[in-house]
Design an enzyme around this catalytic site. Structure first.
Site, mmCIF file in Angstrom:
data_model
loop_
_atom_site.group_PDB
_atom_site.id
_atom_site.type_symbol
_atom_site.label_atom_id
_atom_site.label_comp_id
_atom_site.label_asym_id
_atom_site.label_seq_id
_atom_site.Cartn_x
_atom_site.Cartn_y
_atom_site.Cartn_z
ATOM 1 N N MET A 1 -51.807 110.103 -3.201
ATOM 2 C CA MET A 1 -50.649 110.648 -3.902
ATOM 3 C C MET A 1 -49.456 110.559 -2.970
ATOM 4 S SD MET A 1 -52.267 114.009 -5.808
ATOM 5 C CE MET A 1 -50.689 114.457 -6.541
ATOM 6 N N GLU A 2 -48.552 109.663 -3.262
ATOM 7 C CA GLU A 2 -47.413 109.414 -2.397
ATOM 8 C C GLU A 2 -46.573 110.685 -2.195
ATOM 9 O OE1 GLU A 2 -44.830 107.310 0.065
ATOM 10 O OE2 GLU A 2 -46.848 106.875 -0.659
ATOM 11 N N CYS B 1 -49.007 102.348 -8.973
ATOM 12 C CA CYS B 1 -47.863 103.229 -8.725
ATOM 13 C C CYS B 1 -46.825 103.096 -9.839
ATOM 14 C CB CYS B 1 -47.221 102.904 -7.380
ATOM 15 S SG CYS B 1 -45.786 103.944 -7.006
ATOM 16 N N ARG C 1 -54.371 115.427 -8.367
ATOM 17 C CA ARG C 1 -53.691 116.697 -8.601
ATOM 18 C C ARG C 1 -54.657 117.869 -8.733
ATOM 19 N NH1 ARG C 1 -50.470 115.878 -13.749
ATOM 20 N NH2 ARG C 1 -52.310 114.636 -14.257
ATOM 21 N N LYS D 1 -56.903 99.856 -7.124
ATOM 22 C CA LYS D 1 -56.657 100.928 -8.083
ATOM 23 C C LYS D 1 -55.626 100.442 -9.085
ATOM 24 C CE LYS D 1 -55.422 105.722 -8.854
ATOM 25 N NZ LYS D 1 -54.751 106.947 -8.367
ATOM 26 N N GLN E 1 -54.583 102.098 2.031
ATOM 27 C CA GLN E 1 -54.046 101.469 0.825
ATOM 28 C C GLN E 1 -52.775 100.674 1.132
ATOM 29 O OE1 GLN E 1 -51.893 103.352 -2.699
ATOM 30 N NE2 GLN E 1 -53.922 103.044 -3.595
#
Length: 313
Positions: free
Chosen positions: A8-9, A98, A224, A139, A68
């Protein structure tokens, strides 16, 4: 059955990976993306993104961390993948999911799903560049604007030699809006000859069960859900072992927030510290009413020292 901590950036950084893997239940993590465009980056850039490279590619608690990469040039990505593997990354993951506009405008992330042939070229180039013993994963979302190329992209990734594929069960256009279309993951899993990892809308043990049943996947990637409930992976593992475990209460979560504050205050510029703390509290509000109260209390605070006082109050 495995649980993977999703990339999660701007959220799941080195410190967050360390804290969450300390809790237990996570089998491996994926870093935030390393953006590459026109050259092979120096070692210090890899190590800044993934300090775990100093520790054999593992968090302090021993959980492997996959590196990644994000970009659109097959040869440049291949060169950086080779560098990452040489530096000790236990695996290379490629980002085709993304949704950020700035990334997509530079022909990176989910927009690449409009060109399955380029997706194939990227995966093939990276697979050929790294040692055979270094796993290469990807992904993807179900598509950019729609799902019309979902199967074609999955086949492109599989046929290029990827070792596994994580599927976020929404398109870029759908963003993070429920529901996650786990049934599409099932279709992909049945169509390609490689392990498929399900991702999207797993917030609790019941979601985990339904996701496994609908997708047919044994490995689930959670982002999340783990930020909102730090012990979620541990709770799931205990349920699977048919053992009882009490979920963390707020008093058990608060020390992790304090530890996070102490770490990021040391590692990042002071002007960004309050944003990171508030970002985590906004996620924690889903599970803990106390997080909402604390968020309201600190939302106008910008000084780390004042944040610390509020947490200790």
């Amino acid at each position: 059955m495995k649980i993977v901590l999703a990339p999660m950036e701007g959220v799941v950084d080195y410190t967050m990976r360390d804290l969450l893997t300390q809790v237990g239940g996570i089998d491996h993590c994926v870093t935030e993306f390393l953006r590459v465009s026109d050259r092979v980056l120096p070692a210090k850039v890899f190590r800044r993104l993934s300090p775990e490279l100093h520790n054999g590619g593992k968090t302090p608690s021993g959980t492997p961390v996959i590196l990644q990469l994000l970009g659109s040039d097959p040869s440049v990505l291949a060169g950086n993948a080779r560098k990452g593997a040489k530096l000790g990354a236990p695996g290379i993951d490629l980002n085709f999911g993304c949704p950020a506009k700035t990334v997509n405008r530079s022909k990176g992330g989910a927009v690449l799903l409009d060109t399955p042939e380029l997706v194939h070229e990227i995966v093939k180039a990276v697979r050929e560049a790294v040692p055979a013993e270094t796993p290469v994963s990807a992904k993807m979302r179900l598509g950019n604007k729609d799902k019309s190329l979902a199967m074609e992209n999955a086949h492109a990734i599989a046929e290029a030699g990827a070792d596994s594929l994580a599927v976020h069960a929404r398109t870029k256009l759908e963003g993070y809006k429920p529901p996650a279309h786990w049934e599409w993951i099932a279709r992909i899993r049945e169509a390609v000859d490689l392990p498929v990892v399900a991702n999207g809308e797993v917030w609790n043990w019941q979601d985990f069960q339904r996701c496994r049943e609908v997708s047919g996947c044994d490995t689930i990637m959670i982002g999340r859900g783990l930020i909102a409930k730090p012990d979620l992976a541990k709770v799931i593992k205990y349920h699977l072992a048919d053992e009882e475990v009490s979920s963390y209460n707020w008093s058990q979560v608060l020390p992790f927030i304090e530890a996070y504050l102490n770490r990021i205050e040391r590692d990042i510029a002071p002007k960004y510290v309050h944003g990171r703390i508030k970002q985590w509290l906004s996620h924690l509000q889903r599970e803990y009413q106390e997080a909402e109260v604390l968020f309201q209390k600190v939302k106008k605070i910008k000084e780390p020292s004042e944040l610390r006082l509020a947490l200790q109050d």
